[in-house]
Design a protein around this motif. Structure first.
Motif, short mmCIF file in Angstrom:
data_model
loop_
_atom_site.label_atom_id
_atom_site.label_comp_id
_atom_site.label_asym_id
_atom_site.label_seq_id
_atom_site.Cartn_x
_atom_site.Cartn_y
_atom_site.Cartn_z
N ASN A 1 0.86 -1.17 -0.01
CA ASN A 1 -0.03 0.00 0.13
C ASN A 1 0.81 1.19 -0.05
O ASN A 1 0.68 1.98 -0.67
N TYR B 1 -7.90 -1.64 1.49
CA TYR B 1 -7.15 -0.78 0.50
C TYR B 1 -6.70 -1.50 -0.65
O TYR B 1 -6.34 -0.85 -1.39
N ARG C 1 -9.40 -0.43 -3.04
CA ARG C 1 -9.46 0.88 -3.14
C ARG C 1 -8.19 1.49 -3.92
O ARG C 1 -8.48 2.45 -4.79
N ASN C 2 -7.18 0.77 -3.90
CA ASN C 2 -6.15 1.31 -4.74
C ASN C 2 -6.50 0.77 -5.96
O ASN C 2 -6.03 1.63 -7.17
N LEU D 1 -11.69 9.58 -4.64
CA LEU D 1 -11.42 8.44 -4.27
C LEU D 1 -10.35 8.50 -3.19
O LEU D 1 -10.49 7.78 -2.28
N TYR E 1 -10.49 7.80 0.75
CA TYR E 1 -9.32 6.74 0.93
C TYR E 1 -8.60 7.31 2.33
O TYR E 1 -8.44 6.50 3.41
N ASP F 1 -10.81 7.96 5.53
CA ASP F 1 -11.17 6.37 6.22
C ASP F 1 -9.86 5.75 6.99
O ASP F 1 -9.98 5.56 8.17
N SER F 2 -8.75 5.90 6.27
CA SER F 2 -7.36 5.38 6.72
C SER F 2 -7.15 5.97 8.04
O SER F 2 -6.65 5.46 9.09
#
Length: 231
Positions: free
Chosen positions: A141, A185, A188-189, A207, A211, A214-215
């Motif tokens: 990530n 993720y 999401r990535n 996005l 992201y 949320d992280s």
């Protein structure tokens, strides 16, 4: 610590004949990022200097460089320690990430974009997930976001974010449930990658912004539980 120092001695060959504080700091930065020296670990000058075969002055300069990068902290009469981030530190890291990463996406210009490194980071995360290696998923990530920043083509931005991502790894090492933190993720990535592939910068930025929000919420929740901070 003895086992760690034995392993660290294997890095001595990386120094070559042009041993410098910068090269020593590169080795220690990598080891800290890998969790080899976890947050809160006291770094022994004698032990590390002996393992790497460098002088005390060289090692102290490397410590100084990493302290400047906020990876180490010097405590009077106690020594040098791998830094333990506070909740405020984590929030500041994510604030910086949002400012830089979203600006990079916003300023990409007209498509198409060179997305090969982003695709590889997504695949790296998928491979690690299939193997159940959630620590490596977290690494993948970070690689994804590092390559996202690299799309700006700015050495200064890359250098800034290298330090930010190294600090972020300190936060990841405190997480007691890495799968819960990192697994969502991967997809999401991929969503961000697909938006960029389609040339949709605005969509990719939206996005990315959600992201990162949320992280941040998830990792702050972990920090308040694990490190014991309130507010």
């Amino acid at each position: 610590m003895a086992e760690q120092l034995t392993s660290l001695a294997g890095d001595r060959a990386l120094l070559g004949r042009t041993s410098t504080a910068e090269r020593v700091s590169d080795i220690l930065r990598s080891r800290i990022s890998e969790g080899f020296f976890p947050p809160g670990t006291r770094l022994s000058e004698d032990g590390i200097g002996g393992a790497l075969g460098v002088s005390r002055n060289t090692l102290r300069e490397a410590f100084r460089l990493l302290t400047h990068e906020r990876l180490l902290v010097h405590e009077l009469n106690r020594g040098v320690f791998v830094r333990v981030l506070t909740v405020g530190d984590v929030e500041d890291i994510y604030r910086t990430r949002a400012l830089v990463e979203c600006a990079v996406v916003r300023g990409l210009g007209a498509p198409p974009y060179d997305l090969a490194a982003l695709r590889e980071a997504v695949e790296e995360g998928r491979r690690a997930a299939r193997e159940g290696d959630w620590k490596s998923v977290g690494t993948a990530n970070i690689h994804f976001h590092r390559e996202l920043v690299a799309l700006a083509g700015s050495e200064r931005t890359d250098e800034l974010m290298r330090s930010v991502f190294a600090e972020l790894r300190l936060a990841f090492h405190v997480v007691d449930e890495p799968r819960r933190l990192h697994e969502p993720y991967i997809a999401r990535n991929q969503e961000i990658l697909q938006a960029l592939r389609a040339g949709d910068r605005a969509g990719a930025e939206r996005l990315l912004s959600v992201y990162l929000d949320d992280s941040l919420k998830e990792i702050v929740e972990v920090y308040r539980r694990r490190v014991g901070e309130e507010g």
